[in-house]
Design a protein around this motif. Structure first.
Motif, short mmCIF file in Angstrom:
data_model
loop_
_atom_site.label_atom_id
_atom_site.label_comp_id
_atom_site.label_asym_id
_atom_site.label_seq_id
_atom_site.Cartn_x
_atom_site.Cartn_y
_atom_site.Cartn_z
N GLU A 135 0.83 -1.21 0.00
CA GLU A 135 0.00 0.00 0.00
C GLU A 135 0.86 1.26 0.00
OE1 GLU A 135 -2.44 0.76 3.48
OE2 GLU A 135 -0.87 0.00 4.80
N GLY A 136 0.33 2.32 -0.59
CA GLY A 136 1.00 3.62 -0.60
C GLY A 136 1.99 3.77 -1.73
N ALA A 137 2.54 4.97 -1.81
CA ALA A 137 3.56 5.28 -2.81
C ALA A 137 4.92 4.77 -2.34
CB ALA A 137 3.63 6.78 -3.05
N PRO A 138 5.81 4.38 -3.26
CA PRO A 138 7.13 3.92 -2.84
C PRO A 138 7.93 5.05 -2.18
CG PRO A 138 6.94 3.92 -5.25
CD PRO A 138 5.63 4.34 -4.70
N GLN A 139 8.59 4.72 -1.06
CA GLN A 139 9.45 5.67 -0.36
C GLN A 139 10.82 5.03 -0.22
OE1 GLN A 139 7.37 6.35 3.32
NE2 GLN A 139 6.06 7.92 2.42
N PRO A 140 11.87 5.72 -0.69
CA PRO A 140 13.21 5.15 -0.64
C PRO A 140 13.67 4.89 0.81
CG PRO A 140 13.16 7.06 -2.07
CD PRO A 140 11.84 7.01 -1.36
N SER A 141 14.46 3.84 0.95
CA SER A 141 15.10 3.50 2.23
C SER A 141 16.57 3.22 1.93
CB SER A 141 14.45 2.27 2.85
OG SER A 141 15.22 1.78 3.93
N PHE A 142 17.46 3.82 2.68
CA PHE A 142 18.89 3.65 2.44
C PHE A 142 19.32 2.19 2.56
CE2 PHE A 142 23.30 3.44 3.91
CZ PHE A 142 23.93 4.08 2.85
N TRP A 143 18.84 1.50 3.60
CA TRP A 143 19.29 0.13 3.87
C TRP A 143 18.52 -0.94 3.11
CZ3 TRP A 143 23.86 0.04 5.77
CH2 TRP A 143 24.29 1.03 6.64
N ARG A 144 17.23 -0.73 2.85
CA ARG A 144 16.40 -1.80 2.28
C ARG A 144 15.93 -1.51 0.86
NH1 ARG A 144 11.95 -3.89 6.09
NH2 ARG A 144 12.20 -5.65 4.72
N GLY A 145 16.25 -0.37 0.31
CA GLY A 145 15.79 -0.02 -1.03
C GLY A 145 14.47 0.73 -0.99
N LEU A 146 13.46 0.16 -0.31
CA LEU A 146 12.16 0.81 -0.13
C LEU A 146 11.69 0.64 1.30
CD1 LEU A 146 10.24 -0.33 -3.35
CD2 LEU A 146 11.14 1.95 -2.86
N GLN A 147 11.01 1.64 1.81
CA GLN A 147 10.45 1.59 3.16
C GLN A 147 9.18 0.74 3.15
OE1 GLN A 147 10.16 1.45 6.50
NE2 GLN A 147 11.25 3.39 6.56
#
Length: 95
Positions: free
Chosen positions: A51-63
């Motif tokens: 669900e939701g829009a993709p949000q970048p995460s430094f460690w995992r690629g996406l939050q």
């Protein structure tokens, strides 16, 4: 004279094995399959809906924390190649 027993009734569709939907264009039953998702080191798994829009995460690629994630059911028309994808919410008792 022996008679054969009547055929067993068809099993009812379940969330794990739903009835095949019909193609919106051809009206023929779709074939079940899955969308391949290759991860780190080419680890194969089935795709998920998040669900939701993709949000970048430094460690995992996406939050992904706290987001609803559902398995994607994918279907293909054998006549025209149309793909249909569904992400059904499981029943409350199965969550």
């Amino acid at each position: 004279m022996s008679t054969a027993p009547p055929p067993a009734p068809a099993p009812e569709p379940t969330p794990a094995a739903p009835a095949a939907p019909l193609c919106a264009a051809c009206r023929v039953p779709l074939q079940r399959g899955f969308m391949l998702d290759l991860g780190y080191n080419d680890q194969a798994r089935a795709a998920e809906w998040v669900e939701g829009a993709p949000q970048p995460s430094f460690w995992r690629g996406l939050q992904l924390d706290g987001r609803l994630r559902l398995p994607v059911q994918s279907w293909r028309c054998p006549a025209c190649g149309l793909l249909a994808q569904y992400a059904h919410t499981p029943p409350a008792e199965a969550r």
